[in-house]
Design a protein around this motif. Structure first.
Motif, PDB file in Angstrom:
ATOM      1  N   PRO A 194     -39.599  19.802 -14.956  1.00 28.58           N
ATOM      2  CA  PRO A 194     -40.729  20.253 -14.141  1.00 28.58           C
ATOM      3  C   PRO A 194     -41.445  21.469 -14.723  1.00 28.58           C
ATOM      4  CG  PRO A 194     -38.731  21.249 -13.333  1.00 28.58           C
ATOM      5  CD  PRO A 194     -38.342  20.440 -14.547  1.00 28.58           C
ATOM      6  N   TYR A 195     -41.336  21.701 -16.043  1.00 31.73           N
ATOM      7  CA  TYR A 195     -41.933  22.891 -16.630  1.00 31.73           C
ATOM      8  C   TYR A 195     -43.445  22.749 -16.791  1.00 31.73           C
ATOM      9  CZ  TYR A 195     -37.139  24.121 -17.931  1.00 31.73           C
ATOM     10  OH  TYR A 195     -35.805  24.428 -17.903  1.00 31.73           O
ATOM     11  N   THR A 196     -44.141  23.853 -16.573  1.00 31.10           N
ATOM     12  CA  THR A 196     -45.571  23.941 -16.837  1.00 31.10           C
ATOM     13  C   THR A 196     -45.807  25.154 -17.724  1.00 31.10           C
ATOM     14  OG1 THR A 196     -46.081  23.001 -14.659  1.00 31.10           O
ATOM     15  CG2 THR A 196     -47.860  24.134 -15.830  1.00 31.10           C
ATOM     16  N   ALA A 197     -46.296  24.929 -18.938  1.00 34.66           N
ATOM     17  CA  ALA A 197     -46.446  26.006 -19.908  1.00 34.66           C
ATOM     18  C   ALA A 197     -47.763  26.747 -19.712  1.00 34.66           C
ATOM     19  CB  ALA A 197     -46.379  25.450 -21.327  1.00 34.66           C
ATOM     20  N   HIS A 198     -47.707  28.076 -19.844  1.00 37.00           N
ATOM     21  CA  HIS A 198     -48.882  28.935 -19.783  1.00 37.00           C
ATOM     22  C   HIS A 198     -48.861  29.833 -21.017  1.00 37.00           C
ATOM     23  CE1 HIS A 198     -49.819  28.171 -15.430  1.00 37.00           C
ATOM     24  NE2 HIS A 198     -48.533  27.852 -15.445  1.00 37.00           N
ATOM     25  N   TRP A 199     -49.822  29.634 -21.918  1.00 39.64           N
ATOM     26  CA  TRP A 199     -49.924  30.481 -23.107  1.00 39.64           C
ATOM     27  C   TRP A 199     -50.548  31.804 -22.723  1.00 39.64           C
ATOM     28  CZ3 TRP A 199     -48.709  31.829 -27.838  1.00 39.64           C
ATOM     29  CH2 TRP A 199     -49.589  32.630 -28.579  1.00 39.64           C
ATOM     30  N   LEU A 200     -49.945  32.903 -23.164  1.00 37.99           N
ATOM     31  CA  LEU A 200     -50.463  34.241 -22.884  1.00 37.99           C
ATOM     32  C   LEU A 200     -50.909  34.869 -24.188  1.00 37.99           C
ATOM     33  CD1 LEU A 200     -50.811  36.381 -20.596  1.00 37.99           C
ATOM     34  CD2 LEU A 200     -48.594  37.308 -21.311  1.00 37.99           C
ATOM     35  N   ALA A 201     -52.212  35.056 -24.355  1.00 43.00           N
ATOM     36  CA  ALA A 201     -52.736  35.618 -25.596  1.00 43.00           C
ATOM     37  C   ALA A 201     -52.407  37.096 -25.725  1.00 43.00           C
ATOM     38  CB  ALA A 201     -54.248  35.409 -25.671  1.00 43.00           C
ATOM     39  N   GLN A 202     -52.453  37.826 -24.619  1.00 41.89           N
ATOM     40  CA  GLN A 202     -52.156  39.247 -24.619  1.00 41.89           C
ATOM     41  C   GLN A 202     -51.400  39.594 -23.341  1.00 41.89           C
ATOM     42  OE1 GLN A 202     -55.367  42.006 -25.715  1.00 41.89           O
ATOM     43  NE2 GLN A 202     -56.654  40.250 -26.162  1.00 41.89           N
ATOM     44  N   GLY A 203     -50.598  40.646 -23.416  1.00 41.44           N
ATOM     45  CA  GLY A 203     -49.884  41.095 -22.235  1.00 41.44           C
ATOM     46  C   GLY A 203     -48.409  40.782 -22.288  1.00 41.44           C
ATOM     47  N   ASP A 204     -47.754  40.974 -21.150  1.00 42.19           N
ATOM     48  CA  ASP A 204     -46.308  40.832 -21.050  1.00 42.19           C
ATOM     49  C   ASP A 204     -45.970  39.535 -20.321  1.00 42.19           C
ATOM     50  OD1 ASP A 204     -43.531  42.241 -21.139  1.00 42.19           O
ATOM     51  OD2 ASP A 204     -43.766  41.606 -19.059  1.00 42.19           O
ATOM     52  N   THR A 205     -45.197  38.675 -20.959  1.00 45.97           N
ATOM     53  CA  THR A 205     -44.898  37.366 -20.373  1.00 45.97           C
ATOM     54  C   THR A 205     -44.101  37.485 -19.084  1.00 45.97           C
ATOM     55  OG1 THR A 205     -42.926  37.160 -21.792  1.00 45.97           O
ATOM     56  CG2 THR A 205     -44.971  36.171 -22.592  1.00 45.97           C
ATOM     57  N   GLN A 206     -43.162  38.443 -19.036  1.00 50.43           N
ATOM     58  CA  GLN A 206     -42.364  38.594 -17.831  1.00 50.43           C
ATOM     59  C   GLN A 206     -43.226  39.034 -16.637  1.00 50.43           C
ATOM     60  OE1 GLN A 206     -40.137  40.412 -20.792  1.00 50.43           O
ATOM     61  NE2 GLN A 206     -40.454  38.265 -21.121  1.00 50.43           N
ATOM     62  N   THR A 207     -44.106  39.997 -16.874  1.00 50.24           N
ATOM     63  CA  THR A 207     -45.006  40.459 -15.816  1.00 50.24           C
ATOM     64  C   THR A 207     -45.903  39.327 -15.337  1.00 50.24           C
ATOM     65  OG1 THR A 207     -45.009  42.714 -16.689  1.00 50.24           O
ATOM     66  CG2 THR A 207     -46.832  42.088 -15.249  1.00 50.24           C
ATOM     67  N   GLN A 208     -46.430  38.555 -16.276  1.00 51.88           N
ATOM     68  CA  GLN A 208     -47.318  37.455 -15.917  1.00 51.88           C
ATOM     69  C   GLN A 208     -46.575  36.383 -15.131  1.00 51.88           C
ATOM     70  OE1 GLN A 208     -50.462  37.441 -16.119  1.00 51.88           O
ATOM     71  NE2 GLN A 208     -50.973  35.311 -15.656  1.00 51.88           N
TER      72      GLN A 208
ATOM     73  N   SER B 254     -46.296  35.819 -31.710  1.00 52.70           N
ATOM     74  CA  SER B 254     -47.207  36.557 -32.577  1.00 52.70           C
ATOM     75  C   SER B 254     -46.846  36.449 -34.047  1.00 52.70           C
ATOM     76  CB  SER B 254     -47.226  38.040 -32.174  1.00 52.70           C
ATOM     77  OG  SER B 254     -45.936  38.602 -32.281  1.00 52.70           O
ATOM     78  N   MET B 255     -46.023  35.452 -34.399  1.00 61.11           N
ATOM     79  CA  MET B 255     -45.697  35.264 -35.813  1.00 61.11           C
ATOM     80  C   MET B 255     -46.913  34.737 -36.570  1.00 61.11           C
ATOM     81  SD  MET B 255     -41.832  33.737 -35.910  1.00 61.11           S
ATOM     82  CE  MET B 255     -41.771  33.798 -37.701  1.00 61.11           C
ATOM     83  N   PRO B 256     -47.139  35.187 -37.801  1.00 66.17           N
ATOM     84  CA  PRO B 256     -48.307  34.755 -38.568  1.00 66.17           C
ATOM     85  C   PRO B 256     -48.380  33.246 -38.735  1.00 66.17           C
ATOM     86  CG  PRO B 256     -47.237  36.617 -39.636  1.00 66.17           C
ATOM     87  CD  PRO B 256     -46.328  36.187 -38.527  1.00 66.17           C
ATOM     88  N   GLU B 257     -47.237  32.571 -38.852  1.00 60.26           N
ATOM     89  CA  GLU B 257     -47.241  31.125 -39.102  1.00 60.26           C
ATOM     90  C   GLU B 257     -47.921  30.347 -37.986  1.00 60.26           C
ATOM     91  OE1 GLU B 257     -43.966  32.880 -41.484  1.00 60.26           O
ATOM     92  OE2 GLU B 257     -44.726  33.098 -39.450  1.00 60.26           O
ATOM     93  N   THR B 258     -47.936  30.891 -36.769  1.00 58.97           N
ATOM     94  CA  THR B 258     -48.522  30.168 -35.650  1.00 58.97           C
ATOM     95  C   THR B 258     -50.040  30.226 -35.664  1.00 58.97           C
ATOM     96  OG1 THR B 258     -48.573  32.065 -34.169  1.00 58.97           O
ATOM     97  CG2 THR B 258     -46.538  30.804 -34.239  1.00 58.97           C
ATOM     98  N   GLY B 259     -50.602  31.200 -36.417  1.00 52.45           N
ATOM     99  CA  GLY B 259     -52.045  31.366 -36.402  1.00 52.45           C
ATOM    100  C   GLY B 259     -52.556  31.951 -35.112  1.00 52.45           C
TER     101      GLY B 259
ATOM    102  N   ARG C 112     -51.589  35.236 -33.815  1.00 51.03           N
ATOM    103  CA  ARG C 112     -51.118  36.617 -33.707  1.00 51.03           C
ATOM    104  C   ARG C 112     -52.056  37.412 -32.794  1.00 51.03           C
ATOM    105  NH1 ARG C 112     -47.853  40.363 -35.983  1.00 51.03           N
ATOM    106  NH2 ARG C 112     -46.971  38.969 -37.539  1.00 51.03           N
ATOM    107  N   GLY C 113     -51.482  38.041 -31.799  1.00 46.42           N
ATOM    108  CA  GLY C 113     -52.257  38.844 -30.853  1.00 46.42           C
ATOM    109  C   GLY C 113     -51.869  40.299 -30.967  1.00 46.42           C
ATOM    110  N   THR C 114     -51.937  40.993 -29.841  1.00 48.46           N
ATOM    111  CA  THR C 114     -51.670  42.428 -29.860  1.00 48.46           C
ATOM    112  C   THR C 114     -50.182  42.732 -29.885  1.00 48.46           C
ATOM    113  OG1 THR C 114     -51.741  42.497 -27.442  1.00 48.46           O
ATOM    114  CG2 THR C 114     -53.795  42.892 -28.626  1.00 48.46           C
ATOM    115  N   MET C 115     -49.339  41.766 -29.512  1.00 47.42           N
ATOM    116  CA  MET C 115     -47.898  41.988 -29.481  1.00 47.42           C
ATOM    117  C   MET C 115     -47.288  41.530 -30.803  1.00 47.42           C
ATOM    118  SD  MET C 115     -47.343  40.649 -25.576  1.00 47.42           S
ATOM    119  CE  MET C 115     -45.585  40.466 -25.745  1.00 47.42           C
ATOM    120  N   ALA C 116     -47.654  42.182 -31.882  1.00 47.42           N
ATOM    121  CA  ALA C 116     -47.225  41.769 -33.211  1.00 47.42           C
ATOM    122  C   ALA C 116     -45.709  41.794 -33.330  1.00 47.42           C
ATOM    123  CB  ALA C 116     -47.840  42.679 -34.261  1.00 47.42           C
ATOM    124  N   GLY C 117     -45.200  40.771 -33.983  1.00 49.39           N
ATOM    125  CA  GLY C 117     -43.778  40.734 -34.252  1.00 49.39           C
ATOM    126  C   GLY C 117     -42.898  40.325 -33.100  1.00 49.39           C
ATOM    127  N   ARG C 118     -43.433  39.594 -32.127  1.00 44.24           N
ATOM    128  CA  ARG C 118     -42.648  39.233 -30.954  1.00 44.24           C
ATOM    129  C   ARG C 118     -42.781  37.747 -30.644  1.00 44.24           C
ATOM    130  NH1 ARG C 118     -42.542  43.652 -27.401  1.00 44.24           N
ATOM    131  NH2 ARG C 118     -41.861  42.277 -25.712  1.00 44.24           N
TER     132      ARG C 118
END
Length: 231
Positions: A5-19, A37-42, A44-50
């Motif tokens: 029953p999962y529904t995915a929500h992509w978060l470009a910026q911000g904290d996933t837990q808070t959202q 935010s890994m470079p391979e995904t293309g 990368r947002g403000t949360m670099a390296g996560r």
């Protein structure tokens, strides 16, 4: 690719837990917020390296028992990581919520609840939030931080695959608890804690006292600081 029953929500910026906590009251169980935010995904947002994700649960038992979901979530996270790393790598836990790969700190999991929920009350929702170190590219000398590792350094080229496996293993663990009972899962959790630390840290989380100790320890989250997983 997530099963019901999962529904995915992509978060470009911000904290996933808070959202996820903000979405929980209206969107309900299975809501899954993620950010990579890994470079391979293309992407990368403000949360670099996560690589972070959080899933909403809706328990039907009081909080004192509902915390079992955290144990199931940690096991799902460990199994998901193990499924996508070389078999010789050791996936272990640090008490109570740290995820380690070959003894290196990769991140961990947190539990989020509505404010003011008593032990004998059924929470309207719970959020399991995962934070992983995707890369350490900003470090000029990664060797100066030997306590941590990153997905990139360990050749995880497809982090979303970890998320997909986590979602499947979490459902499997709830099914295992429903049909085989909770004790075997609690024992596996204690074994992974012992493997990553000491037997003294391997608190028995099979009974109410052990789950209460887990609940007291979770807010500490010594594996992270204000910015996320410690390097």
């Amino acid at each position: 690719m997530l099963p019901p029953p999962y529904t995915a929500h992509w978060l470009a910026q911000g904290d996933t837990q808070t959202q996820a906590c903000l979405l929980a009251p209206d969107h309900g169980a299975g809501t899954l917020v993620w950010h990579c935010s890994m470079p391979e995904t293309g992407r990368r947002g403000t949360m670099a390296g996560r690589f972070d994700f959080a899933v909403v649960l809706e328990p039907d038992v009081p909080l004192a028992e509902a915390r079992k979901a955290f144990v199931l979530g940690m096991l799902a996270l460990g199994d998901a990581l193990a499924a996508h790393c070389p078999p010789e790598r050791a996936v272990t836990f640090g008490w109570p919520s740290e995820l380690r790969l070959d003894a290196g700190r990769l991140g961990g999991m947190r539990l989020h609840l509505p404010d003011g929920v008593a032990e004998d009350e059924v929470p309207d929702w719970m959020v399991l939030g995962v934070e992983l170190i995707a890369d350490r590219d900003h470090l000029t000398d990664p060797g100066s931080k030997p306590a941590s590792v990153s997905l990139k350094e360990e050749d995880f080229t497809d982090p979303p695959a970890i998320l997909e496996s986590f979602a499947a293993y979490l459902m499997l663990n709830f099914d295992r608890m429903a049909h085989g009972g909770y004790p075997a899962l609690a024992e596996r959790f204690a074994e992974k804690i012992a493997s990553g630390g000491t037997m003294a840290e391997a608190v028995d989380v099979q009974d109410a006292d052990g789950l209460a100790r887990l609940g007291d320890a979770l807010p500490q989250a010594a594996w992270r600081d204000d910015h996320g997983p410690r390097l």
